[in-house]
Design a protein around this motif. Structure first.
Motif, short mmCIF file in Angstrom:
data_model
loop_
_atom_site.label_atom_id
_atom_site.label_comp_id
_atom_site.label_asym_id
_atom_site.label_seq_id
_atom_site.Cartn_x
_atom_site.Cartn_y
_atom_site.Cartn_z
N GLU A 122 0.94 -1.21 0.23
CA GLU A 122 0.10 0.08 -0.03
C GLU A 122 0.76 1.18 0.01
OE1 GLU A 122 -2.53 -0.51 3.57
OE2 GLU A 122 -3.71 -1.89 2.65
N ILE A 123 1.76 1.22 -0.97
CA ILE A 123 2.80 2.52 -1.09
C ILE A 123 1.90 3.50 -2.05
CG2 ILE A 123 5.05 3.25 -2.07
CD1 ILE A 123 4.96 1.43 0.64
N ASP A 124 1.95 4.75 -1.61
CA ASP A 124 1.46 5.84 -2.23
C ASP A 124 2.22 6.79 -3.32
OD1 ASP A 124 -0.63 5.71 -0.39
OD2 ASP A 124 0.24 6.73 1.09
N ALA A 125 3.70 6.45 -3.08
CA ALA A 125 4.60 7.24 -4.19
C ALA A 125 5.83 6.68 -4.18
CB ALA A 125 4.66 8.73 -3.76
N VAL A 126 6.55 6.88 -5.40
CA VAL A 126 8.13 6.37 -5.67
C VAL A 126 8.86 7.28 -5.75
CG1 VAL A 126 9.32 4.53 -7.05
CG2 VAL A 126 6.60 4.15 -6.49
N PHE A 127 9.87 7.37 -5.23
CA PHE A 127 10.78 8.42 -5.31
C PHE A 127 12.23 7.82 -6.13
CE2 PHE A 127 14.56 10.99 -4.40
CZ PHE A 127 14.16 12.20 -4.00
N PHE A 128 12.30 8.31 -7.32
CA PHE A 128 13.47 7.80 -8.11
C PHE A 128 14.59 8.97 -7.94
CE2 PHE A 128 10.66 5.11 -10.04
CZ PHE A 128 11.33 3.92 -10.83
N ASN A 129 15.87 8.41 -7.35
CA ASN A 129 16.78 9.36 -6.92
C ASN A 129 17.81 9.55 -8.16
OD1 ASN A 129 18.45 11.03 -5.28
ND2 ASN A 129 19.87 9.20 -4.77
N THR A 130 17.01 9.96 -9.42
CA THR A 130 17.71 10.29 -10.65
C THR A 130 17.00 11.35 -11.34
OG1 THR A 130 18.83 9.53 -12.59
CG2 THR A 130 16.93 8.57 -11.86
N ARG A 131 17.44 11.55 -12.32
CA ARG A 131 16.40 12.66 -13.37
C ARG A 131 15.68 11.58 -14.23
NH1 ARG A 131 18.14 18.07 -17.03
NH2 ARG A 131 15.99 18.60 -17.34
N LEU A 132 14.34 11.91 -14.33
CA LEU A 132 13.62 11.18 -15.37
C LEU A 132 12.96 12.19 -16.26
CD1 LEU A 132 11.53 9.01 -12.73
CD2 LEU A 132 13.32 8.43 -14.00
N SER A 133 12.88 11.66 -17.66
CA SER A 133 12.32 12.48 -18.59
C SER A 133 10.73 12.45 -18.31
CB SER A 133 12.78 11.91 -20.10
OG SER A 133 12.11 10.68 -20.15
N VAL A 134 10.08 13.13 -19.17
CA VAL A 134 8.56 13.52 -19.10
C VAL A 134 8.08 12.25 -19.49
CG1 VAL A 134 6.92 14.44 -19.96
CG2 VAL A 134 8.81 15.89 -19.77
N VAL A 135 8.50 11.40 -20.55
CA VAL A 135 8.04 10.15 -21.07
C VAL A 135 8.05 9.07 -20.17
CG1 VAL A 135 8.22 8.39 -22.91
CG2 VAL A 135 8.49 10.72 -23.51
N GLN A 136 9.22 9.15 -19.38
CA GLN A 136 9.61 7.95 -18.30
C GLN A 136 8.67 8.17 -17.11
OE1 GLN A 136 13.83 8.68 -17.79
NE2 GLN A 136 14.42 7.19 -19.36
N GLN A 137 8.58 9.44 -16.83
CA GLN A 137 7.69 9.49 -15.56
C GLN A 137 6.08 9.36 -15.89
OE1 GLN A 137 8.32 13.92 -14.50
NE2 GLN A 137 8.99 12.98 -12.28
#
Length: 473
Positions: A122-137
């Motif tokens: 029951e996780i609400d959000a995922v934090f990627f410790n890198t830069r994501l592009s618009v398409v990847q997000q």
């Protein structure tokens, strides 16, 4: 009792983005789609996990650290960023990648595994410790069904929430517009905005808006129109920031006219800068053990053994600091170059202390390259938090520093009586003039630090001898 009711009204209000935006406080009213704000539930806090990518090849790590250990330390820093956004971090995971996927950043199998885990926990959000592009997000949010936040969005949102002065709000708004412009992409036949990672990301169409009359041209594509609108708003914001910059220049000239030296305190975020300024100035400041606790520049009176000065607490630096933030805060960061002495505070107890040290000097060089100055002011390194190290470990750090920099006089002990009276320049391009080991929390070697600061100021800016003007008879 009143605060929860106000927050409830705020969440129910359709105008909450408008009322609590930087534009409102800076008396500027842009269109609502330009605002950047994370719509995260406040009560309870969003349950989140940290994803720390680790490339099998091409990962550059600091000395004496394996890629796995370095990724683990980076994940710990990401936890601090997430907690600054009021996330409740449940766990962190290091994901090893052979290559970066253009569509999801991570592989399809890992996406499915992550989706199952998020649903089960029951996780609400995922934090990627890198830069994501618009398409990847966009693809990650669609396939995971959860909020996705990357490192750049997190840093910008922290700046957004911590800005207090009008200048800081203007600079954050300028950075948000620059970030907005970099996220404009082409969509289908309609124009719509989609919330990606908490950031209102524009997906604009390629349809054209034609002119009037039978002989009118093809018109302006909507993507070009959005870019032009952002560019116009950036121009207006820069004009307002320039007004604030002019006022600061007048204050600086008055200070220089009166012969009051300026000591700028810089360093990696959460290294103990604000606490040190509080100790040096004998004043009360908002000191918190969190990332980017200080965003607005604060000046305090510094009492030295034989003279007075002004000490300035600046915004902390961080690795992979977005370039648009450096550009937006250029007028504030540039004040460091006008200082008579720069005190660089290092968290010497941090395993990534050398890496953080390298990051700070890279940012300083970036600021220098964007300004009219040719060299940095004299720098005095302060090794903070020595109370967290035993004597053997501290002596080991001194020995390593002496081996790397054989032209520097570094202390062989923390005894103030054995501290060298004069420093030698370590690097001609940086101008580091010595190291002082301290503990701001326990007031260790603070008097020694005051003495070293005054010695540097006296060497580069001696106290002028004032003489009475000669009057004609």
């Amino acid at each position: 009792l009143i605060y929860p009711r106000l927050m409830s009204l705020y969440r129910l209000s359709p105008f909450r983005t408008r009322l609590f935006s930087p534009s409102f406080f800076s008396k500027r009213f842009f269109t609502e789609e330009y605002e950047i704000h994370l719509n995260l539930p406040s009560i309870p806090r969003s349950r989140s996990i940290i994803i720390q990518p680790l490339l099998q090849r091409g990962t550059i790590t600091p000395q004496n650290l394996t890629p796995r250990v370095y990724a683990s330390l980076q994940a710990d820093e990401a936890i601090g960023l997430a907690e600054a956004l009021y996330f409740q971090v449940i766990s962190s995971e290091i994901v090893t990648l052979k290559k970066i996927s253009a569509s999801h950043y991570i592989g399809a199998g890992k996406v499915q595994e992550l989706a199952n885990y998020l649903e089960a926990e029951e996780i609400d959000a995922v934090f990627f410790n890198t830069r994501l592009s618009v398409v990847q997000q966009r693809n990650l949010e669609r396939d995971l069904g959860k909020k996705v936040v990357d490192r750049f969005t997190a840093i910008l949102e922290i700046f957004f929430s911590r800005a207090q002065t009008s200048e800081a709000k203007l600079q954050v708004e300028l950075a948000s517009l620059a970030y907005k412009k970099s996220r404009l992409v082409r969509g289908g036949n309609e124009t719509f905005a989609e919330s990606i990672g908490g950031t209102s990301t524009e997906i604009v169409s390629s349809k054209q808006r034609g002119g009037l009359g039978k002989l009118a041209g093809g018109g302006e594509q909507e993507l070009e129109l959005e870019r032009r609108r952002i560019k116009d708003d950036e121009f207006k914001l820069r004009k307002e920031i320039e007004k604030v910059r002019t006022t600061r220049e007048l204050h600086r000239k008055n200070r220089q006219k009166n012969g009051v030296p300026l000591v700028a305190v810089v360093g990696y975020t959460n290294a103990g800068k604000s606490l040190l300024v509080e100790v040096l100035s004998n004043s009360q400041m908002d000191v918190e053990d969190q990332i980017f606790a200080t965003l607005d520049t604060k000046n305090r009176k510094l009492i030295l053994p034989n003279r007075e000065a002004v000490v300035s607490d600046t915004v902390g630096f961080i690795s992979e600091l977005p370039h648009f933030l450096v550009d937006a805060f250029q007028s504030t960061l540039e004040e460091t170059l006008y200082a008579d002495v720069v005190v660089h505070v290092r968290d010497i107890a941090n395993p990534l202390s050398d890496f953080q040290n390298h990051t700070v000097y890279q940012v300083l060089k970036d600021i220098l390259s964007r300004s009219k100055h040719k060299t940095l002011p004299p720098i005095l390194e302060v090794w903070n938090k020595i109370d967290k190290l035993d004597t053997d470990e501290l002596m080991k750090r001194f020995e390593e520093a002496n081996n790397r920099n054989k032209t520097v006089k570094l202390p062989k002990t923390i005894d103030p009586d054995e501290f060298p009276e004069e420093g030698v320049e370590r690097n001609s391009s940086l101008g580091i003039y010595g190291v002082v080991p301290i503990s701001a929390l326990h007031n260790t070697n603070i008097d020694l630090l005051r003495t070293q600061i005054e010695r540097l100021i006296q060497h580069f800016k001696p106290i002028p001898v004032r003489t009475l003007p000669k009057h004609k008879r």
